[in-house]
Design a protein around this motif. Structure first.
Motif, mmCIF file in Angstrom:
data_model
loop_
_atom_site.group_PDB
_atom_site.id
_atom_site.type_symbol
_atom_site.label_atom_id
_atom_site.label_comp_id
_atom_site.label_asym_id
_atom_site.label_seq_id
_atom_site.Cartn_x
_atom_site.Cartn_y
_atom_site.Cartn_z
ATOM 1 N N GLU A 43 0.815 -1.215 0.000
ATOM 2 C CA GLU A 43 0.000 0.000 0.000
ATOM 3 C C GLU A 43 0.848 1.265 0.000
ATOM 4 O O GLU A 43 0.466 2.261 -0.608
ATOM 5 N N SER A 44 1.996 1.255 0.645
ATOM 6 C CA SER A 44 2.817 2.461 0.679
ATOM 7 C C SER A 44 3.335 2.788 -0.722
ATOM 8 O O SER A 44 3.421 3.951 -1.113
ATOM 9 N N GLU A 45 3.657 1.752 -1.501
ATOM 10 C CA GLU A 45 4.090 1.965 -2.882
ATOM 11 C C GLU A 45 2.938 2.529 -3.713
ATOM 12 O O GLU A 45 3.127 3.419 -4.539
ATOM 13 N N LEU A 46 1.733 2.021 -3.472
ATOM 14 C CA LEU A 46 0.556 2.515 -4.179
ATOM 15 C C LEU A 46 0.300 3.983 -3.850
ATOM 16 O O LEU A 46 0.004 4.784 -4.737
ATOM 17 N N VAL A 47 0.455 4.341 -2.591
ATOM 18 C CA VAL A 47 0.274 5.735 -2.183
ATOM 19 C C VAL A 47 1.288 6.629 -2.885
ATOM 20 O O VAL A 47 0.961 7.709 -3.370
ATOM 21 N N THR A 48 2.526 6.158 -2.985
ATOM 22 C CA THR A 48 3.566 6.926 -3.678
ATOM 23 C C THR A 48 3.200 7.134 -5.143
ATOM 24 O O THR A 48 3.301 8.240 -5.673
ATOM 25 N N VAL A 49 2.756 6.072 -5.798
ATOM 26 C CA VAL A 49 2.373 6.171 -7.208
ATOM 27 C C VAL A 49 1.184 7.115 -7.371
ATOM 28 O O VAL A 49 1.159 7.944 -8.285
ATOM 29 N N LEU A 50 0.209 7.005 -6.491
ATOM 30 C CA LEU A 50 -0.955 7.892 -6.572
ATOM 31 C C LEU A 50 -0.561 9.350 -6.352
ATOM 32 O O LEU A 50 -1.099 10.250 -7.002
ATOM 33 N N ASN A 51 0.375 9.588 -5.453
ATOM 34 C CA ASN A 51 0.876 10.958 -5.266
ATOM 35 C C ASN A 51 1.564 11.467 -6.527
ATOM 36 O O ASN A 51 1.388 12.622 -6.914
ATOM 37 N N ASP A 52 2.344 10.602 -7.169
ATOM 38 C CA ASP A 52 2.997 10.977 -8.430
ATOM 39 C C ASP A 52 1.962 11.326 -9.497
ATOM 40 O O ASP A 52 2.110 12.299 -10.235
ATOM 41 N N ILE A 53 0.909 10.514 -9.578
ATOM 42 C CA ILE A 53 -0.165 10.781 -10.537
ATOM 43 C C ILE A 53 -0.837 12.106 -10.226
ATOM 44 O O ILE A 53 -1.119 12.904 -11.128
#
Length: 94
Positions: A43-53
């Motif tokens: 989930e932390s990786e997903l949060v990072t990707v979503l922040n990038d988006i």
């Protein structure tokens, strides 16, 4: 630009491609939202990707707003240019 293709055709084709890309991005974001509904690992990786988006979308929005502002000013700029240059062009007989 492809041979025989006008600048206007290039612009229309480019805008069509942008629209299709945005539609695809929308579908991808919907899939991400559905993926967030369930439990998952990483989930932390997903949060990072979503922040990038999010950052990329904000930049794209700002770019679209800047383009919109320029397009709003285009008719006045064209009128000003014509007012300034048309008499000279007519005097030169072009």
């Amino acid at each position: 630009m492809k041979p025989g293709q006008s600048e206007f055709q290039v612009i229309v084709e480019s805008l069509r491609t942008i629209s299709e890309t945005q539609e695809l991005h929308g579908k991808m974001l919907i899939a991400l939202v559905h993926a967030l509904d369930g439990p998952g690992s990483g989930e932390s990786e997903l949060v990072t990707v979503l922040n990038d988006i999010s950052v990329a979308l904000k930049y794209q929005c700002q770019s679209a707003e800047a383009l919109n502002d320029r397009l709003k000013n285009l008719p006045a700029l064209m009128m000003h240019t014509l007012e300034a240059e048309l008499p000279r062009i007519l005097d030169e007989g072009l």
